[in-house]
Design a protein around this motif. Sequence first.
Motif, mmCIF file in Angstrom:
data_model
loop_
_atom_site.group_PDB
_atom_site.id
_atom_site.type_symbol
_atom_site.label_atom_id
_atom_site.label_comp_id
_atom_site.label_asym_id
_atom_site.label_seq_id
_atom_site.Cartn_x
_atom_site.Cartn_y
_atom_site.Cartn_z
ATOM 1 N N VAL A 1 1.457 -22.750 15.693
ATOM 2 C CA VAL A 1 2.779 -23.462 16.461
ATOM 3 C C VAL A 1 3.090 -24.377 15.903
ATOM 4 O O VAL A 1 2.023 -25.610 15.877
ATOM 5 C CB VAL A 1 2.329 -23.890 18.182
ATOM 6 N N LYS A 2 4.019 -24.601 15.582
ATOM 7 C CA LYS A 2 4.675 -25.846 14.801
ATOM 8 C C LYS A 2 6.088 -26.707 15.658
ATOM 9 O O LYS A 2 6.934 -26.387 15.796
ATOM 10 C CB LYS A 2 5.584 -25.228 13.699
ATOM 11 N N GLY A 3 6.005 -27.570 15.966
ATOM 12 C CA GLY A 3 7.292 -28.776 16.865
ATOM 13 C C GLY A 3 7.445 -28.752 15.070
ATOM 14 O O GLY A 3 8.130 -29.320 14.111
ATOM 15 N N ALA A 4 9.339 -29.031 15.578
ATOM 16 C CA ALA A 4 10.317 -29.718 14.357
ATOM 17 C C ALA A 4 11.702 -30.303 15.672
ATOM 18 O O ALA A 4 11.773 -29.961 15.872
ATOM 19 C CB ALA A 4 11.183 -28.121 13.896
ATOM 20 N N ASN A 5 11.778 -31.688 14.375
ATOM 21 C CA ASN A 5 13.202 -32.148 15.316
ATOM 22 C C ASN A 5 13.512 -33.125 14.110
ATOM 23 O O ASN A 5 13.102 -33.118 12.979
ATOM 24 C CB ASN A 5 12.512 -32.866 16.811
ATOM 25 N N LEU A 6 14.503 -33.271 14.313
ATOM 26 C CA LEU A 6 15.836 -34.001 13.960
ATOM 27 C C LEU A 6 15.098 -35.290 13.286
ATOM 28 O O LEU A 6 14.678 -36.243 12.171
ATOM 29 C CB LEU A 6 16.932 -33.886 14.053
ATOM 30 N N GLY A 7 14.164 -35.822 14.276
ATOM 31 C CA GLY A 7 13.862 -37.521 13.803
ATOM 32 C C GLY A 7 12.965 -37.460 13.049
ATOM 33 O O GLY A 7 13.003 -38.616 12.378
ATOM 34 N N ARG A 8 11.583 -36.616 12.772
ATOM 35 C CA ARG A 8 10.956 -36.634 11.790
ATOM 36 C C ARG A 8 11.884 -36.083 10.471
ATOM 37 O O ARG A 8 11.592 -36.245 9.223
ATOM 38 C CB ARG A 8 10.186 -35.443 11.677
ATOM 39 N N TRP A 9 12.288 -35.629 11.007
ATOM 40 C CA TRP A 9 13.375 -34.845 9.742
ATOM 41 C C TRP A 9 13.977 -36.228 8.906
ATOM 42 O O TRP A 9 13.841 -36.606 7.799
ATOM 43 C CB TRP A 9 14.595 -34.142 9.740
ATOM 44 N N ARG A 10 14.919 -37.075 9.873
ATOM 45 C CA ARG A 10 14.931 -38.476 9.669
ATOM 46 C C ARG A 10 14.198 -39.629 8.878
ATOM 47 O O ARG A 10 14.632 -39.772 7.207
ATOM 48 C CB ARG A 10 15.613 -38.960 10.078
ATOM 49 N N LEU A 11 12.784 -39.403 9.452
ATOM 50 C CA LEU A 11 11.743 -39.438 9.115
ATOM 51 C C LEU A 11 11.517 -39.477 6.926
ATOM 52 O O LEU A 11 10.946 -40.727 6.706
ATOM 53 C CB LEU A 11 10.852 -40.717 9.321
ATOM 54 N N GLU A 12 10.761 -38.216 7.106
ATOM 55 C CA GLU A 12 10.412 -37.594 6.063
ATOM 56 C C GLU A 12 11.036 -36.880 4.708
ATOM 57 O O GLU A 12 9.865 -36.660 4.031
ATOM 58 C CB GLU A 12 9.078 -36.732 6.596
ATOM 59 N N VAL A 13 11.958 -36.393 5.277
ATOM 60 C CA VAL A 13 12.497 -35.816 4.034
ATOM 61 C C VAL A 13 13.226 -36.838 3.744
ATOM 62 O O VAL A 13 13.630 -37.660 3.587
ATOM 63 C CB VAL A 13 13.466 -34.857 5.206
ATOM 64 N N SER A 14 13.394 -36.638 2.242
ATOM 65 C CA SER A 14 13.847 -37.344 1.148
ATOM 66 C C SER A 14 15.593 -37.446 1.504
ATOM 67 O O SER A 14 16.073 -36.521 1.835
ATOM 68 C CB SER A 14 13.423 -36.274 -0.549
ATOM 69 N N ALA A 15 15.256 -38.859 0.388
ATOM 70 C CA ALA A 15 16.970 -38.960 1.010
ATOM 71 C C ALA A 15 17.891 -38.335 0.214
ATOM 72 O O ALA A 15 19.298 -37.456 0.206
ATOM 73 C CB ALA A 15 17.167 -39.863 -0.211
ATOM 74 N N GLU A 16 17.144 -36.988 -1.282
ATOM 75 C CA GLU A 16 18.531 -35.829 -1.382
ATOM 76 C C GLU A 16 18.184 -34.974 -1.032
ATOM 77 O O GLU A 16 19.226 -34.456 -0.326
ATOM 78 C CB GLU A 16 17.838 -35.416 -3.535
ATOM 79 N N ARG A 17 17.086 -34.796 -0.277
ATOM 80 C CA ARG A 17 17.420 -33.681 0.538
ATOM 81 C C ARG A 17 18.325 -33.553 1.925
ATOM 82 O O ARG A 17 18.313 -32.686 2.441
ATOM 83 C CB ARG A 17 15.992 -33.143 1.131
ATOM 84 N N ARG A 18 18.050 -34.955 2.087
ATOM 85 C CA ARG A 18 18.652 -35.274 3.384
ATOM 86 C C ARG A 18 20.070 -35.066 2.919
ATOM 87 O O ARG A 18 21.664 -33.847 3.952
ATOM 88 C CB ARG A 18 18.621 -36.509 4.006
ATOM 89 N N ALA A 19 20.783 -35.284 1.693
ATOM 90 C CA ALA A 19 22.132 -34.847 1.493
ATOM 91 C C ALA A 19 22.778 -33.991 1.294
ATOM 92 O O ALA A 19 23.935 -33.382 1.884
ATOM 93 C CB ALA A 19 22.047 -35.957 -0.063
ATOM 94 N N ALA A 20 22.268 -32.771 0.438
ATOM 95 C CA ALA A 20 22.073 -31.415 0.551
ATOM 96 C C ALA A 20 22.338 -31.433 2.090
ATOM 97 O O ALA A 20 22.933 -30.466 2.539
ATOM 98 C CB ALA A 20 21.086 -30.804 0.212
#
Length: 333
Positions: free
Chosen positions: A266-285
């Motif tokens: 059971v996993k929570g997923a939200n864009l708030g974490r995406w902003r903080l945890e995902v690398s700049a390269e992946r965010r751009a992609a």
Amino acid sequence: MNRRVVYTRGGPPSDVLTVVEEPEPAPDGGQVLIRTTAFPIHPGDLLAVDNYPGEAGDPVPAGAEATGVVEAIGPGTTVAPGVEPGSRVTVFSPGAWSQWIVADAEEVVAVPEELSDEVAAQMVVNPLTAVMLRREAEEHPVFAYEGVMVQTAAGSSVGRLLTGMCQFHSLPLVNIVRSDGGAAELRKRFPDVPVVSTQHPDWADEVREAAGGRPICVAHDPVGGKLAERLLDLLSPGGKLVIYGPLAEEPITVHAAKVLYQALIVKGANLGRWRLEVSAERRAADVSAAKQIALALADQFDVPATYGLGELAKAVEHAGRPGKIGTVLVRPW
Ligand SMILES: NC(=O)c1ccc[n+]([C@@H]2O[C@H](COP(=O)([O-])OP(=O)(O)OC[C@H]3O[C@@H](n4cnc5c(N)ncnc54)[C@H](OP(=O)(O)O)[C@@H]3O)[C@@H](O)[C@H]2O)c1
């Protein structure tokens, strides 16, 4: 002068959101000044206001996304291609419900010429969510080979984008909605994607049948509560329930034995974490993928109504109305 939507305490958004006046901001180095033309009212924006945990205090700027026109760029700032004074842009940035926004340059996305302001205003948050959910499915080791994914609230703005994306990439999906009317609407838009209504008492069997005997590896759910409990019953051993919204009032109750013996995730997923945890390269992609979704599925960015800033309470009421299709917009000038 700048007019901005804020709240000073948590509670029902139509009670606690207010518009304040403040001096027009100016961009520093690394920032872009945008004169906004439209912003969307996403359910997540309203949930953030309703569930704000802080004590009553300083005004908190509301909203997460807006589109507008670049007015000025701070000194020495590096911007993305297409971001220049006069160009149309969209930002995914806290406090976006404002006539003027000073955004970090890296959050400013150029709007493709082909897109209307209505699509541009919702070009980032919902498509990015669909990208995030697709990744959650593709990371499941069995899904990639023989599995099926299901999603609830499939007629939502996010749900329709995920459906369009799955159709395009031939990813097996079964859609679940809460009404027969919602199912009929979704079937009209995506005739090839199975859709099941939870109005039917045997809806879970209908989902299994639509999965055609293949394992249901991933369930995407922005609702929670009893619906999420039923999804846990549907998942195959090792299956993953991705919670990405809390629309139901009641909690999810699950016995440890079910999670244990079925080895469920059971996993929570939200864009708030995406902003903080995902690398700049992946965010751009991911942002680039979000733009492609907006271009390919522009007809799925329905706007049921557009309101003025002086009609914020009406806009908020409309955004939470059952059966509404699409995203309510506000024009801030
Ligand atoms: N985690 C993240 O980062 C993230 C990002 C974006 C969105 N979200 C979440 O995604 C969800 C959808 O957002 P959206 O903008 O696509 O919403 P939307 O277009 O406003 O649609 C909301 C959908 O939810 C359905 N719904 C509402 N309450 C329900 C319930 N109790 N049981 C079953 N279905 C219910 C509605 O069904 P009817 O049509 O029958 O009324 C409608 O299809 C929201 O929960 C939002 O918070 C999360």
